[in-house]
Design an enzyme around this catalytic site. Structure first.
Site, PDB file in Angstrom:
ATOM      1  N   ASP B  64       0.823  -1.221   0.000  1.00 13.83           N
ATOM      2  CA  ASP B  64       0.000   0.000   0.000  1.00 13.83           C
ATOM      3  C   ASP B  64       0.855   1.268   0.000  1.00 13.83           C
ATOM      4  O   ASP B  64       0.322   2.375  -0.011  1.00 13.83           O
ATOM      5  CB  ASP B  64      -1.014  -0.002   1.156  1.00 13.83           C
ATOM      6  CG  ASP B  64      -0.375  -0.208   2.519  1.00 13.83           C
ATOM      7  OD1 ASP B  64       0.720  -0.804   2.590  1.00 13.83           O
ATOM      8  OD2 ASP B  64      -0.964   0.233   3.519  1.00 13.83           O
ATOM      9  N   ASP B 210       4.730   4.063   7.859  1.00 12.75           N
ATOM     10  CA  ASP B 210       3.941   3.519   8.955  1.00 12.75           C
ATOM     11  C   ASP B 210       4.849   3.342  10.166  1.00 12.75           C
ATOM     12  O   ASP B 210       6.022   3.009  10.011  1.00 12.75           O
ATOM     13  CB  ASP B 210       3.377   2.160   8.567  1.00 12.75           C
ATOM     14  CG  ASP B 210       2.360   2.220   7.432  1.00 12.75           C
ATOM     15  OD1 ASP B 210       2.006   3.305   6.989  1.00 12.75           O
ATOM     16  OD2 ASP B 210       1.954   1.141   6.972  1.00 12.75           O
ATOM     17  N   HIS B 268      -3.416   7.529   7.104  1.00 11.48           N
ATOM     18  CA  HIS B 268      -3.276   6.063   7.136  1.00 11.48           C
ATOM     19  C   HIS B 268      -4.364   5.421   7.994  1.00 11.48           C
ATOM     20  O   HIS B 268      -4.129   4.564   8.845  1.00 11.48           O
ATOM     21  CB  HIS B 268      -1.886   5.641   7.642  1.00 11.48           C
ATOM     22  CG  HIS B 268      -1.519   4.246   7.189  1.00 11.48           C
ATOM     23  ND1 HIS B 268      -1.735   3.129   7.953  1.00 11.48           N
ATOM     24  CD2 HIS B 268      -0.985   3.796   6.033  1.00 11.48           C
ATOM     25  CE1 HIS B 268      -1.321   2.059   7.291  1.00 11.48           C
ATOM     26  NE2 HIS B 268      -0.867   2.432   6.126  1.00 11.48           N
TER      27      HIS B 268
END
Lengths: 301, 301
Positions: B64, B210, B268
């Site tokens: 992603d 992330d 996110h």
């Protein structure tokens, strides 16, 4: 047989056009053919259930036909898929996918089975009691296959009005449909042809993209019900077709005519053309039953 | 400084949400940060000129954040790009891209330069006279970096009313702006601080996605103007954050508070939540200046 076009434009995904991908529903199978970038979003948009896809066929390794595959495979994992997924495509496809899964530490939790292709002759890829799938070798800049999906002949049709004339146990009808002669309760042997008609003509679908004009495919796709053939260019750009190993609309129509197919569907349009109707007009000069693919269009046969 | 969010949702592209990608415009640079599937379409939708992108920063190799990269690189080739493209990302990214270009026989016709990362300490990736970019090591399931974009201090501000009091040649103003004392036409040395003020405060942008809650990053991003920090989960699912190495909205806000940043942008988001406003509400309990990213949203600072 139902064909859903997820994308049918050449080269690059754009705001309103998608690269090649389509779903063929045939005898309860849902076969995904090619998987350009964005295919998983188009599957959602067309409300196609991810879990029903068990076989993916990739024609060749140009990005507009396969860059969406790794994302779809990853999404299956995130959706906790458990059933097998079979991927058929040119040699190298397994390395492309497994390298990315390895580096992202995201191995699938379902069996992912690759069937790598490198033969230049037609190969049987899948077969069950109702359907078969084989490769159609094509002529493109890199190793490329089309795919031929064929229904097998179904059971013969019971002629209800005829069979009712005899004293035949209903439990024997299934065997009659399979073509067997049958003994009536009166001990008479009834020849099959008196109580059944021929089965429905099996349908077939040939997907041929990407390819130059390639008459060598004609014998294999002879009399196919539906031919999807690429037509990247119009006549105005016919000089681009040979060097890029693509086809014009007229070349696609010539293949359809020589192969005596039932219907020709054109796709893989270059995005240089604002009006795809011209593809149909040009193809109609050589073949009468022509339709245009378009993103989101559904054909039922 | 202008930030365009192309995608800010976790895990998989969906019909109306895109995976991570954003464009930071800073001092005439257009930096692309992460490149999930569909990024090239979102660039078109947001009318961002492809040719202005010269540097792409990839945080990590989960799909992603990077599955759109090979397609974008291929599209640059089809658009006949000639200028260099620099790709900064984890070790392995070069192999992923070059394997696919090799198998599709589609080498780029422009210089494609990979800068592979494997250091666990901050590294300077890019620097010119106005801007620098460095990695921010993060804590995720695989090797991951955020990126810190910093303007350098500009020239001092001329205090026009003050400098006009002296008989100073206009040709010397540039040197005054650079902080130099200056001699007037009357032979008097004028100290710089009498005729200039401090330069505008340089802006800075930290992209942190992330990552698990990771206070080790705080010293590096201290006093940053804008912090984009992932917040995959709300408090109701806080138990999912640690094992998946993601953050909650409150954890992102705690980082923002400790780092004394000017503004926190959350992104996110897990697609399990129908209402992302709750992310803002939860973060506001710890930090006052919070905004939500969303696909297509533009921030100007």
């Amino acid at each position: 047989m139902k064909l859903t076009i997820l994308g049918c434009y050449a080269a690059t995904p754009r705001t309103f056009t998608n690269p090649t991908s389509q779903v063929l529903e045939i005898n309860n199978h849902l076969f995904l053919i090619d998987c350009g970038e964005g295919t998983q979003v188009e599957l959602r948009r067309n409300k196609i259930k991810f879990s029903r896809i068990k076989h993916i066929f990739i024609s060749h390794l140009h990005g507009d036909h396969c860059f969406g595959l790794v994302g779809l495979i990853s999404t299956f994992r995130l959706l906790n898929r458990e059933s097998e997924l079979h991927v058929y495509g040119p040699k190298g496809i397994k390395e492309i996918i497994t390298l990315q899964l390895k580096l992202s530490k995201s191995w699938t939790n379902y069996p992912l089975l690759f069937h790598e292709l490198d033969s230049k002759s037609p190969e049987l890829l899948f077969e069950d009691e109702k359907v078969s799938v084989e490769t159609i070798p094509l002529d493109h800049r890199i190793y490329t296959n089309g795919f031929l999906f064929k229904e097998k002949p179904g059971p013969r049709k019971l002629l209800i009005n005829e069979i009712m004339k005899y004293n035949i146990d209903v439990s024997l009808y299934q065997s009659v449909k399979m073509g067997k002669d049958v003994e009536s309760n009166d001990g008479e042997i009834i020849p099959n042809h008196l109580v059944t008609g021929p089965p429905a003509k099996p349908m077939s679908y040939a997907f041929c993209s990407d390819t130059a004009y390639y008459p060598e495919m004609i014998s294999q796709i002879k009399n196919t019900s539906i031919l999807y053939h690429e037509s990247t260019f119009l006549e105005v750009n016919r000089e681009l077709a040979a060097p890029t190993k693509h086809s014009t609309a007229i070349q696609a129509a010539l293949i359809a005519k020589e192969a005596n197919v039932g219907k020709l569907i054109l796709g893989h349009f270059s995005t240089r053309y604002p009006n795809i109707q011209l593809f149909k007009e040009e193809a109609l000069s050589e073949f009468s039953n022509v339709e245009l693919a378009d993103d989101g269009k559904i054909f039922t046969f």
